[in-house]
Design an enzyme around this catalytic site. Structure first.
Site, PDB file in Angstrom:
ATOM      1  N   ALA A   1     134.083  64.138  46.035  1.00  0.00           N
ATOM      2  CA  ALA A   1     132.859  63.381  45.747  1.00  0.00           C
ATOM      3  C   ALA A   1     132.424  63.602  44.291  1.00  0.00           C
ATOM      4  O   ALA A   1     132.025  62.652  43.599  1.00  0.00           O
ATOM      5  CB  ALA A   1     131.745  63.800  46.706  1.00  0.00           C
TER       6      ALA A   1
ATOM      7  N   GLU B   1     141.615  66.908  39.782  1.00  0.00           N
ATOM      8  CA  GLU B   1     142.263  67.677  40.858  1.00  0.00           C
ATOM      9  C   GLU B   1     141.210  67.883  41.927  1.00  0.00           C
ATOM     10  O   GLU B   1     140.245  68.617  41.717  1.00  0.00           O
ATOM     11  CB  GLU B   1     142.742  69.039  40.324  1.00  0.00           C
ATOM     12  CG  GLU B   1     143.800  68.964  39.255  1.00  0.00           C
ATOM     13  CD  GLU B   1     145.104  68.373  39.756  1.00  0.00           C
ATOM     14  OE1 GLU B   1     145.374  68.423  40.965  1.00  0.00           O
ATOM     15  OE2 GLU B   1     145.855  67.838  38.923  1.00  0.00           O
TER      16      GLU B   1
ATOM     17  N   GLU C   1     148.662  68.253  36.535  1.00  0.00           N
ATOM     18  CA  GLU C   1     148.574  69.362  35.591  1.00  0.00           C
ATOM     19  C   GLU C   1     149.926  70.065  35.573  1.00  0.00           C
ATOM     20  O   GLU C   1     150.831  69.714  36.328  1.00  0.00           O
ATOM     21  CB  GLU C   1     147.472  70.329  36.027  1.00  0.00           C
ATOM     22  CG  GLU C   1     146.091  69.699  36.011  1.00  0.00           C
ATOM     23  CD  GLU C   1     144.977  70.688  36.309  1.00  0.00           C
ATOM     24  OE1 GLU C   1     145.006  71.336  37.356  1.00  0.00           O
ATOM     25  OE2 GLU C   1     144.063  70.801  35.469  1.00  0.00           O
TER      26      GLU C   1
ATOM     27  N   ASN D   1     136.589  78.659  43.402  1.00  0.00           N
ATOM     28  CA  ASN D   1     137.473  79.360  44.355  1.00  0.00           C
ATOM     29  C   ASN D   1     138.486  80.284  43.672  1.00  0.00           C
ATOM     30  O   ASN D   1     138.779  81.359  44.174  1.00  0.00           O
ATOM     31  CB  ASN D   1     138.155  78.368  45.303  1.00  0.00           C
ATOM     32  CG  ASN D   1     139.058  77.407  44.597  1.00  0.00           C
ATOM     33  OD1 ASN D   1     138.772  76.969  43.492  1.00  0.00           O
ATOM     34  ND2 ASN D   1     140.167  77.070  45.218  1.00  0.00           N
TER      35      ASN D   1
ATOM     36  N   CYS E   1     142.596  75.346  47.529  1.00  0.00           N
ATOM     37  CA  CYS E   1     142.824  73.920  47.788  1.00  0.00           C
ATOM     38  C   CYS E   1     144.189  73.682  48.428  1.00  0.00           C
ATOM     39  O   CYS E   1     144.420  72.643  49.023  1.00  0.00           O
ATOM     40  CB  CYS E   1     142.691  73.138  46.494  1.00  0.00           C
ATOM     41  SG  CYS E   1     143.748  73.804  45.213  1.00  0.00           S
TER      42      CYS E   1
HETATM   43  P1  NAD Z   1     132.386  70.991  43.139  1.00  0.00           P
HETATM   44  O1  NAD Z   1     132.913  69.616  43.015  1.00  0.00           O
HETATM   45  O2  NAD Z   1     131.086  71.195  43.825  1.00  0.00           O
HETATM   46  O3  NAD Z   1     132.214  71.677  41.718  1.00  0.00           O
HETATM   47  C1  NAD Z   1     133.274  71.777  40.796  1.00  0.00           C
HETATM   48  C2  NAD Z   1     132.701  71.843  39.395  1.00  0.00           C
HETATM   49  O4  NAD Z   1     132.071  70.596  39.108  1.00  0.00           O
HETATM   50  C3  NAD Z   1     131.638  72.916  39.211  1.00  0.00           C
HETATM   51  O5  NAD Z   1     131.759  73.479  37.925  1.00  0.00           O
HETATM   52  C4  NAD Z   1     130.356  72.128  39.329  1.00  0.00           C
HETATM   53  O6  NAD Z   1     129.261  72.703  38.678  1.00  0.00           O
HETATM   54  C5  NAD Z   1     130.747  70.820  38.675  1.00  0.00           C
HETATM   55  N1  NAD Z   1     129.916  69.675  39.062  1.00  0.00           N
HETATM   56  C6  NAD Z   1     129.164  69.526  40.193  1.00  0.00           C
HETATM   57  N2  NAD Z   1     128.515  68.351  40.161  1.00  0.00           N
HETATM   58  C7  NAD Z   1     128.860  67.740  39.000  1.00  0.00           C
HETATM   59  C8  NAD Z   1     128.526  66.493  38.408  1.00  0.00           C
HETATM   60  N3  NAD Z   1     127.689  65.642  39.001  1.00  0.00           N
HETATM   61  N4  NAD Z   1     129.085  66.176  37.224  1.00  0.00           N
HETATM   62  C9  NAD Z   1     129.963  67.010  36.613  1.00  0.00           C
HETATM   63  N5  NAD Z   1     130.296  68.224  37.133  1.00  0.00           N
HETATM   64  C10 NAD Z   1     129.759  68.576  38.303  1.00  0.00           C
HETATM   65  O7  NAD Z   1     133.542  71.843  43.829  1.00  0.00           O
HETATM   66  P2  NAD Z   1     133.489  73.373  44.256  1.00  0.00           P
HETATM   67  O8  NAD Z   1     132.648  73.469  45.481  1.00  0.00           O
HETATM   68  O9  NAD Z   1     133.171  74.201  43.081  1.00  0.00           O
HETATM   69  O10 NAD Z   1     135.017  73.633  44.624  1.00  0.00           O
HETATM   70  C11 NAD Z   1     135.583  73.342  45.851  1.00  0.00           C
HETATM   71  C12 NAD Z   1     136.350  72.050  45.798  1.00  0.00           C
HETATM   72  O11 NAD Z   1     137.315  72.097  44.761  1.00  0.00           O
HETATM   73  C13 NAD Z   1     137.132  71.766  47.056  1.00  0.00           C
HETATM   74  O12 NAD Z   1     136.992  70.425  47.393  1.00  0.00           O
HETATM   75  C14 NAD Z   1     138.558  72.079  46.671  1.00  0.00           C
HETATM   76  O13 NAD Z   1     139.548  71.409  47.421  1.00  0.00           O
HETATM   77  C15 NAD Z   1     138.564  71.635  45.261  1.00  0.00           C
HETATM   78  N6  NAD Z   1     139.673  72.249  44.537  1.00  0.00           N
HETATM   79  C16 NAD Z   1     140.735  71.469  44.193  1.00  0.00           C
HETATM   80  C17 NAD Z   1     141.818  72.029  43.540  1.00  0.00           C
HETATM   81  C18 NAD Z   1     143.000  71.205  43.137  1.00  0.00           C
HETATM   82  O14 NAD Z   1     143.800  71.679  42.343  1.00  0.00           O
HETATM   83  N7  NAD Z   1     143.159  69.993  43.614  1.00  0.00           N
HETATM   84  C19 NAD Z   1     141.800  73.398  43.223  1.00  0.00           C
HETATM   85  C20 NAD Z   1     140.695  74.153  43.609  1.00  0.00           C
HETATM   86  C21 NAD Z   1     139.635  73.569  44.252  1.00  0.00           C
END
Ligand code: NAD
Length: 480
Positions: A229, A248, A461, A150, A282
């Site tokens: 998840a 996060e 963070e 994002n 987020c």
């Molecule tokens: P995602 O969890 O699908 O992916 C995030 C990262 O994790 C990607 O690089 C992905 O390739 C990797 N990933 C996916 N499966 C994995 C696995 N099994 N093992 C290790 N890595 C894996 O999330 P997204 O769709 O890229 O992002 C959206 C989500 O991120 C939303 O839920 C949003 O709220 C959250 N987010 C949180 C914050 C925060 O600061 N809390 C900031 C931005 C986004």
């Protein structure tokens, strides 16, 4: 067609498998680049490079590490327009947003931690008549950083900068959906002569590359931002190895508007906090609670302004919303509009896909959407949608709105609008969130702790919190 490369042990190289994945331009709905479909063997190579570099990098004087990071930041700054255009092409966000928020913030992240490390002091505890303790802060070794799509470069650098500044060597994985600016960052690192192996970027799928980072016993800490998840999956794998974890995760943030608020300010900021980056931040406030005396007035003014927000191709300087990041994400967000209708919600504006003309006709655009008439505990109001969709709910008392605001599994951020100082403090005290904005939104001081409670994450963070995470304390006691 651009072919992205991994950056391993100082070299720009192809994945060992020789396989690639398609990378989409969401504004046109078409493939424009190829991204390495890396796997465990590429992570093994990156970890070996990082391990070999660690003794050099960790022992290098802080000032020299800082100088490298400042050089990297300055190179990004020099190429700001190019980076912003690339971020926008890869993610679908308006170029104006990438050039005013994403890329400047990536530069700030690098500069902030490059200088923070110079001011990072360790503690000392004297014991009267006995001796003194001092606490050393040592880098951990090889650490993993995994980031989402994002705010691609913004969140990637938010992890990498403190990790490198503290003296760790990094194996990093950007989102496979938005790999481009991380690839450009690797070119910059090579250009400024960052010692080989200090920083490695391995592109590819979460289930392969991210999973290999979670499983590698030589990676001693992981900083992850993404879905709840995914965070749980990483924690399940990493916990038995006692890896340090900073997670996060998702959010479903409340935006609480009291009748005594500064109406115009609450209205204009709520438009941003609902729909900036197509609602894919987020920290966006997706549940808007409005005190009943101003409910109708706020609703009318909000609909009027939002329905005029221009949805357009990212390079349109008037675009308020660009494209959503992918076809599957657009479909997911639209499916929540259907769910909201099934749950009894009224769509007051938006709710549908937008089809632009010409070369952008296959892009993933959606109208900003406002829904009312839903129960606070229905799925639409409990699950993270992460798109341009908000719900409106009236409330009659502080107790009631706190109960509704705190009813989700999440607790990332919250926004409160009131001119009553005592109420503002009371609400801030009671709300279950790691971050509370009063009469503002998305104001970020990089020194403050950033993160969520409940299922929004573990750890914080920002500022010295991040430097604490990326170091191990070692206490030394000396007897007088
Ligand atoms: P995602 O969890 O699908 O992916 C995030 C990262 O994790 C990607 O690089 C992905 O390739 C990797 N990933 C996916 N499966 C994995 C696995 N099994 N093992 C290790 N890595 C894996 O999330 P997204 O769709 O890229 O992002 C959206 C989500 O991120 C939303 O839920 C949003 O709220 C959250 N987010 C949180 C914050 C925060 O600061 N809390 C900031 C931005 C986004």
């Amino acid at each position: 067609m651009i072919t992205i490369k991994n950056y391993i042990n100082g070299e720009m190289i192809a994945p060992k498998s020789g396989k690639y994945l398609d990378n989409y331009d969401p504004s046109r709905g078409k493939v424009y680049a190829q991204i390495p479909d890396s796997d465990k063997s590429d992570i093994d190579a990156a970890v070996a490079g990082a391990e070999a570099a660690f003794p050099i990098w960790s022992k290098m004087p802080k000032q020299e590490r800082s100088d490298f990071m400042i050089k990297i930041a300055n190179r990004i700054q020099d190429r700001l327009a190019e980076f912003a255009a690339a971020e926008s092409l890869d993610n679908g966000k308006p170029v104006s947003l990438a050039s005013h928020v994403d890329i400047p913030r990536a530069v700030s992240n690098l500069k902030f931690f490059a200088t923070a490390i110079l001011h990072y002091a360790s503690e000392s505890h004297a014991m009267e008549g006995m001796g003194v303790n001092y606490t050393l802060r040592k880098p951990i070794g090889v650490v993993g950083c995994i980031s989402p799509w994002n705010l691609p470069l913004y969140l990637f650098t938010w992890k990498i900068a403190p990790a490198l500044a503290a003296g760790n060597c990094v194996v990093a994985k950007p989102s496979e959906i938005t790999p481009m600016t991380a690839f450009m960052l690797s070119e910059v690192c090579a250009e400024v002569g960052l010692p080989k192996g200090v920083f490695n970027i391995v592109h590819g799928l979460g289930q392969k590359v991210g999973d290999a980072i979670s499983r590698d016993p030589k990676i001693k800490a992981i900083s992850f931002t993404g879905g709840t998840a995914t965070g749980a999956t990483i924690a399940k794998i990493a916990a038995p190895m006692f890896k340090k974890l900073s997670l996060e995760l998702g959010g479903k943030n409340p935006n609480i508007i009291f009748a005594d608020c500064d109406f115009d300010k609450a209205l204009s900021t709520t438009i941003r906090s609902s729909f900036a980056n197509q609602g894919q931040i987020c920290l966006c406030g997706s549940r808007i609670f409005i005190e009943r005396p101003i409910y109708e007035k706020f609703k009318k003014a909000f609909i009027e302004k939002v329905s005029k927000s221009k949805v357009s191709y990212p390079s349109d300087p008037e675009a308020k919303l660009g494209a959503l990041v992918s076809k599957s994400h657009l479909e997911k967000v639209l499916s929540y509009v259907d769910l909201a209708k099934e749950e009894g919600g009224d769509v007051l504006t938006g709710g549908e896909q937008v089809f632009l003309e010409g070369e952008y006709s296959k892009g993933y655009y959606m109208r900003p959407t406002i829904i009312e008439g839903l129960a606070y505990d229905c799925r639409t109001n409990q699950e993270e949608i992460f798109g341009p969709v908000v719900t409106l709910t009236p409330f009659d008392s502080e107790e009631e709105v706190l109960m509704m605001a705190n009813s989700t599994q999440y607790g990332l951020s919250s926004t409160i609008w009131t001119e009553n100082l005592r109420r503002a403090h009371r609400m801030a005290e009671e709300i279950e969130a790691g971050i509370v904005w009063i009469n503002s939104w998305l104001v970020r001081d990089l020194r403050t702790p950033f993160g969520g409670v409940k299922n929004s994450g573990v750890g914080r963070e920002g500022g010295f919190e991040a430097l604490h995470f990326f170091t191990e304390p070692k206490n030394v006691y000396i007897q007088h």
